[in-house]
Motif scaffolding. Structure first.
Motif, PDB file in Angstrom:
ATOM      1  N   THR A   7      23.238  20.974 -35.353  1.00 43.78           N
ATOM      2  CA  THR A   7      22.709  21.364 -36.662  1.00 43.78           C
ATOM      3  C   THR A   7      23.798  21.594 -37.699  1.00 43.78           C
ATOM      4  O   THR A   7      23.519  21.714 -38.887  1.00 43.78           O
ATOM      5  N   SER A   8      25.052  21.673 -37.242  1.00 43.69           N
ATOM      6  CA  SER A   8      26.192  21.819 -38.153  1.00 43.69           C
ATOM      7  C   SER A   8      27.404  21.198 -37.485  1.00 43.69           C
ATOM      8  O   SER A   8      27.486  21.128 -36.254  1.00 43.69           O
ATOM      9  N   LEU A  57      22.478  15.169 -40.231  1.00 39.64           N
ATOM     10  CA  LEU A  57      22.052  16.391 -39.539  1.00 39.64           C
ATOM     11  C   LEU A  57      20.550  16.611 -39.744  1.00 39.64           C
ATOM     12  O   LEU A  57      20.025  16.290 -40.805  1.00 39.64           O
ATOM     13  N   PRO A  58      19.878  17.184 -38.755  1.00 36.63           N
ATOM     14  CA  PRO A  58      20.325  17.454 -37.391  1.00 36.63           C
ATOM     15  C   PRO A  58      20.208  16.199 -36.526  1.00 36.63           C
ATOM     16  O   PRO A  58      19.408  15.312 -36.824  1.00 36.63           O
TER      17      PRO A  58
END
Length: 324
Positions: A7-8, A57-58
């Motif tokens: 997610t990051s 993302l994600p």
């Protein structure tokens, strides 16, 4: 479905196990119910945004998998539901289902287990295609393999021996060198002891190697350049050391050395037929027992961070595989 989700772009430590939608295959794709997916060094880069492929993302990482086809797109002609396959992916392998383009999917024999099959596409594909089709390694030549106990390096050792080359393996520590020996290396060099260039020269009667396979870069590349024989070839596969070397053109000229930049994944679009030719010979060797892929560690999806830590921390030899 359950998936490991990035997610990051903060590295593998930020991966989360989440429930996400099952992907829908496009006309030229298949949907695979994933049984196993192998880790590659590139997987540690893609979750930091440092790989050449940058998914939005994600996303779920994972560049190769093995499993059973669950659904086929309307334009797919070579596969059907229920086929056992391995596949190359842009990303998405660390999930219960993944989609792959038909030209990136390869059948596997009924007697090949999914964990082993998942370890084949990227590492074995890279080494076989690179050594056979790019570097032109021949029987009777000498091959130096750096990082020889790693996921890609060990496959180069095995393929070099299968071709009929004399293989010099470099790795760090007695345990890793023992793995190289077990998989066919004729000579072993512990790079931690230094003097790699001199040892290669000594093992080749002062002439140097015909071919060098370098997924490490850094100082080892410099040692390689100076210990490759006249008219030799260096296959530049990657930079696991984190140090990208600059190549002195004068040494290349004086020694008539060919340095070959090699990004295997590009051949999925540059020349997919060459990959099919490569995999046909490779899978024949695996099926007849000439090659025996080495999976040193397996982890469940819930333990994917531990799998990454083993790979990045160089605690593994051969391949690390996540099973689902």
């Amino acid at each position: 479905m359950k998936a490991a989700v990035c997610t990051s772009l903060d590295g593998y430590e930020s991966l989360e196990i989440m429930d996400v939608d099952i992907p829908t295959p496009k006309a030229n794709q298949v949907l695979i119910r994933v049984q196993a997916s192998a880790l590659n060094f590139a997987d540690s880069l893609i979750v930091k945004g440092k790989y050449q492929v940058k998914p939005p993302l994600p996303f779920s990482p994972g560049l190769e998998c093995a499993g059973v086809i669950e659904q086929v797109g309307s334009d797919v002609t070579n596969f059907k539901v229920g086929d056992r396959v391995m596949a190359i992916l842009d990303w998405g392998g660390f999930a219960e289902y993944a989609v792959a383009a038909e030209h990136d999917v390869f059948p596997i024999a009924d007697n090949l287990d999914f964990t082993t099959a998942a370890a084949i596409p990227v590492a074995y594909g890279t080494s076989h295609h690179g050594l056979r089709m790019k570097a032109g390694l021949k029987k009777g030549e000498t091959l130096v393999v750096h990082g020889a106990a790693g996921g890609v390096g060990l496959t180069a050792v095995e393929i070099g021996k299968r071709v009929g080359a004399t293989v010099i393996a470099t790795a760090g520590g007695a345990e890793k060198l023992a793995i190289c020996k077990e998989h066919g290396a004729d000579h072993l060099i512990d790079y931690r002891d230094g003097g790699v260039r001199e040892k290669i020269k000594e093992l080749t009667d002062g002439l140097g190697a015909h071919v060098a396979y370098d997924p490490v870069g850094g100082d080892l590349f410099t040692e390689t350049l100076r210990s490759t024989r006249q008219d030799g070839r260096i296959l530049v596969v990657g930079f696991a050391s984190g140090d990208i070397p600059q190549i002195p053109a004068n040494i290349m000229m004086v020694k008539n050395i060919t340095c070959i930049g090699y990004h295997w994944g590009a051949y999925r679009t540059l020349d997919p037929d060459s990959l099919r030719t490569s995999f046909a010979e490779l899978m024949g060797w695996i099926e007849d027992g000439s090659l025996k892929p080495h999976v040193s560690m397996t982890f469940g999806l819930d333990n994917i961070k531990e799998a990454y830590a083993a790979l990045v921390g160089r605690k593994s030899t051969g391949k690390v595989v996540v099973t689902l």
